[in-house]
Design a protein around this motif. Structure first.
Motif, PDB file in Angstrom:
ATOM      1  N   THR A   1       0.844  -1.390   0.135  1.00  0.00           N
ATOM      2  CA  THR A   1      -0.039   0.054  -0.040  1.00  0.00           C
ATOM      3  C   THR A   1       0.860   1.284   0.060  1.00  0.00           C
ATOM      4  N   MET A   2       0.309   2.209  -0.614  1.00  0.00           N
ATOM      5  CA  MET A   2       1.014   3.573  -0.692  1.00  0.00           C
ATOM      6  C   MET A   2       0.348   4.356   0.266  1.00  0.00           C
ATOM      7  N   ILE A   3      -0.506   4.104   1.201  1.00  0.00           N
ATOM      8  CA  ILE A   3      -0.992   4.802   2.110  1.00  0.00           C
ATOM      9  C   ILE A   3      -0.250   5.104   3.483  1.00  0.00           C
TER      10      ILE A   3
ATOM     11  N   PHE B   1     -12.328  -2.634  -7.264  1.00  0.00           N
ATOM     12  CA  PHE B   1     -12.310  -2.194  -8.437  1.00  0.00           C
ATOM     13  C   PHE B   1     -11.058  -1.685  -8.916  1.00  0.00           C
ATOM     14  N   ASP B   2     -10.354  -1.961  -9.961  1.00  0.00           N
ATOM     15  CA  ASP B   2      -9.154  -1.564 -10.475  1.00  0.00           C
ATOM     16  C   ASP B   2      -9.050  -2.082 -11.879  1.00  0.00           C
ATOM     17  N   ILE B   3      -8.181  -1.263 -12.721  1.00  0.00           N
ATOM     18  CA  ILE B   3      -7.892  -1.782 -13.898  1.00  0.00           C
ATOM     19  C   ILE B   3      -6.807  -2.467 -13.894  1.00  0.00           C
TER      20      ILE B   3
ATOM     21  N   ASP C   1      -3.636  -2.538 -14.795  1.00  0.00           N
ATOM     22  CA  ASP C   1      -2.331  -2.404 -15.712  1.00  0.00           C
ATOM     23  C   ASP C   1      -1.759  -1.247 -15.298  1.00  0.00           C
ATOM     24  N   ASN C   2      -2.427  -0.179 -15.093  1.00  0.00           N
ATOM     25  CA  ASN C   2      -1.778   1.065 -14.667  1.00  0.00           C
ATOM     26  C   ASN C   2      -2.913   2.116 -14.447  1.00  0.00           C
ATOM     27  N   ILE C   3      -2.656   3.380 -14.474  1.00  0.00           N
ATOM     28  CA  ILE C   3      -3.947   4.393 -14.254  1.00  0.00           C
ATOM     29  C   ILE C   3      -4.262   5.173 -15.606  1.00  0.00           C
TER      30      ILE C   3
HETATM   31  C1  LIG Z   1      -3.065   5.219  -5.960  1.00  0.00           C
HETATM   32  S1  LIG Z   1      -3.488   3.772  -6.574  1.00  0.00           S
HETATM   33  C2  LIG Z   1      -4.358   2.927  -5.192  1.00  0.00           C
HETATM   34  C3  LIG Z   1      -3.677   2.807  -4.061  1.00  0.00           C
HETATM   35  C4  LIG Z   1      -4.084   1.493  -2.931  1.00  0.00           C
HETATM   36  N1  LIG Z   1      -5.385   1.744  -2.638  1.00  0.00           N
HETATM   37  C5  LIG Z   1      -3.057   1.449  -1.862  1.00  0.00           C
HETATM   38  O1  LIG Z   1      -3.766   0.723  -0.824  1.00  0.00           O
HETATM   39  O2  LIG Z   1      -2.003   1.842  -2.030  1.00  0.00           O
HETATM   40  C6  LIG Z   1      -4.810   3.878  -7.817  1.00  0.00           C
HETATM   41  C7  LIG Z   1      -5.244   2.895  -8.377  1.00  0.00           C
HETATM   42  O3  LIG Z   1      -6.506   3.367  -9.038  1.00  0.00           O
HETATM   43  C8  LIG Z   1      -6.647   2.702 -10.334  1.00  0.00           C
HETATM   44  N2  LIG Z   1      -7.299   3.630 -11.108  1.00  0.00           N
HETATM   45  C9  LIG Z   1      -7.514   4.924 -11.190  1.00  0.00           C
HETATM   46  N3  LIG Z   1      -8.396   5.165 -12.091  1.00  0.00           N
HETATM   47  C10 LIG Z   1      -9.170   4.157 -12.597  1.00  0.00           C
HETATM   48  C11 LIG Z   1     -10.000   3.874 -13.440  1.00  0.00           C
HETATM   49  N4  LIG Z   1     -10.764   5.136 -13.919  1.00  0.00           N
HETATM   50  N5  LIG Z   1     -10.524   2.803 -13.726  1.00  0.00           N
HETATM   51  C12 LIG Z   1      -9.889   1.763 -12.953  1.00  0.00           C
HETATM   52  N6  LIG Z   1      -8.627   1.929 -12.435  1.00  0.00           N
HETATM   53  C13 LIG Z   1      -8.247   3.097 -12.123  1.00  0.00           C
HETATM   54  C14 LIG Z   1      -5.177   2.647 -10.682  1.00  0.00           C
HETATM   55  O4  LIG Z   1      -4.942   1.674 -11.781  1.00  0.00           O
HETATM   56  C15 LIG Z   1      -4.379   2.384  -9.640  1.00  0.00           C
HETATM   57  O5  LIG Z   1      -4.162   1.108  -9.368  1.00  0.00           O
END
Ligand SMILES: C[S@@+](CC[C@H](N)C(=O)[O-])C[C@H]1O[C@@H](n2cnc3c(N)ncnc32)[C@H](O)[C@@H]1O
Length: 270
Positions: free
Chosen positions: A45-47, A102-104, A106-108
């Protein structure tokens, strides 16, 4: 990403070393239990540490108060915050709640140059090498953003981590891989006890609030990881709050993180 992410990484490293200057004890009840759990998710986690402590306390409250509903995280990355919710549930309840992730992965996606603000644009330039003039603000993957943090997340690894390693079970660990814009409107989560938003940008925050806020039960938590970080995220939240009969107080967790408790319907009446 950026200074915030670098800071988190530093906090993460020092927390692993047991550096109590970076992760000072607050001295509240249940903190010891949280401190035992956090090292199990810290690398994923980045938190920042105070936000993890707050999340632990929020899950505990849901379990102790018997608040109905699922736990939902939008923006999961490697699953650390979601994993902490899974551990806190197991610490205080014998029943596993649906944990919708929910997440993609692969990246943001790209930030919107018109809405997400200078900080977002500067970070995207620094970490993804993308100048603002090349950004379309559309749902295009922005690769490389997380390379300096060990790369993007991975849906299968997150599922294995939470369901198997942390013992939450496959049945309750519900991973929805895809853009929020495609998954959030169609996935039936049911009522929500904790809605944790961590998608950084305006469009990513707004789609979640548009579809999921109404499902949060009265007394449930809405946590916004990037309210203090990115203008676009703040704008999406403020737009929602401006439409409510009474603007709720935003509790400050860190410079980045805010949360509010959804009021009872009666107290929301104009
Ligand atoms: C800051 S990270 C999440 C950090 C995580 N909650 C943690 O515990 O560290 C942001 C995540 O949001 C996802 N994300 C952002 N916008 C998105 C979108 N529109 N659809 C799907 N995933 C998205 C990115 O792929 C990334 O994995």
């Amino acid at each position: 990403m950026g200074l915030r992410r670098e800071l988190r990484k530093l906090i993460s490293r020092s927390a692993r070393r047991g550096d109590k200057q970076s992760a000072p004890r607050l001295g509240f009840d249940h903190e010891a239990a949280a401190e035992l759990a956090i090292p199990r998710v810290r690398d994923r986690t980045m938190i920042a540490h105070p936000a993890l402590l707050s999340l632990w306390a929020q899950v505990r409250h849901c379990e102790v108060a018997g608040l109905p509903g699922a736990f939902v995280e939008c923006g999961v990355w490697k699953g650390g915050a979601a994993g902490l919710m899974a551990l806190a549930n197991q610490a205080y309840s014998t029943t596993r709640r649906p944990l919708h992730l929910f997440d993609i992965f692969d990246n943001i996606c790209e930030p919107d140059p018109e809405l997400d603000g200078e900080r977002a644009l500067n970070e995207v330039k620094q970490f993804a090498g993308r100048d603002r003039t090349t950004l379309t603000g559309k749902m295009e993957s922005l690769t490389g953003v997380y390379d300096h943090l060990g790369g993007p997340g991975d849906a299968e690894l997150v599922e294995r981590f939470i369901a198997d390693e942390l013992g939450y079970g496959r049945e309750a660990t519900l991973v929805h891989k895809g853009w929020f814009q495609d998954t959030i409107p169609v996935v039936e989560t049911g009522p929500i006890a904790i809605l944790r938003l961590d998608g950084d940008w305006y469009a990513s925050t707004k789609i979640c609030l548009d579809h999921l806020y109404e499902r949060v039960v009265p007394g449930g938590f809405v946590i916004v990881d990037d309210y203090g970080t990115y203008e676009g995220c703040q704008k999406a939240v403020d737009e929602l709050l401006a439409g409510l009969p009474q603007r709720p107080f935003l509790n400050v967790v860190t410079a980045d993180v805010r949360y509010w408790i959804k009021p009872e319907a009666a107290s929301m009446a104009a």
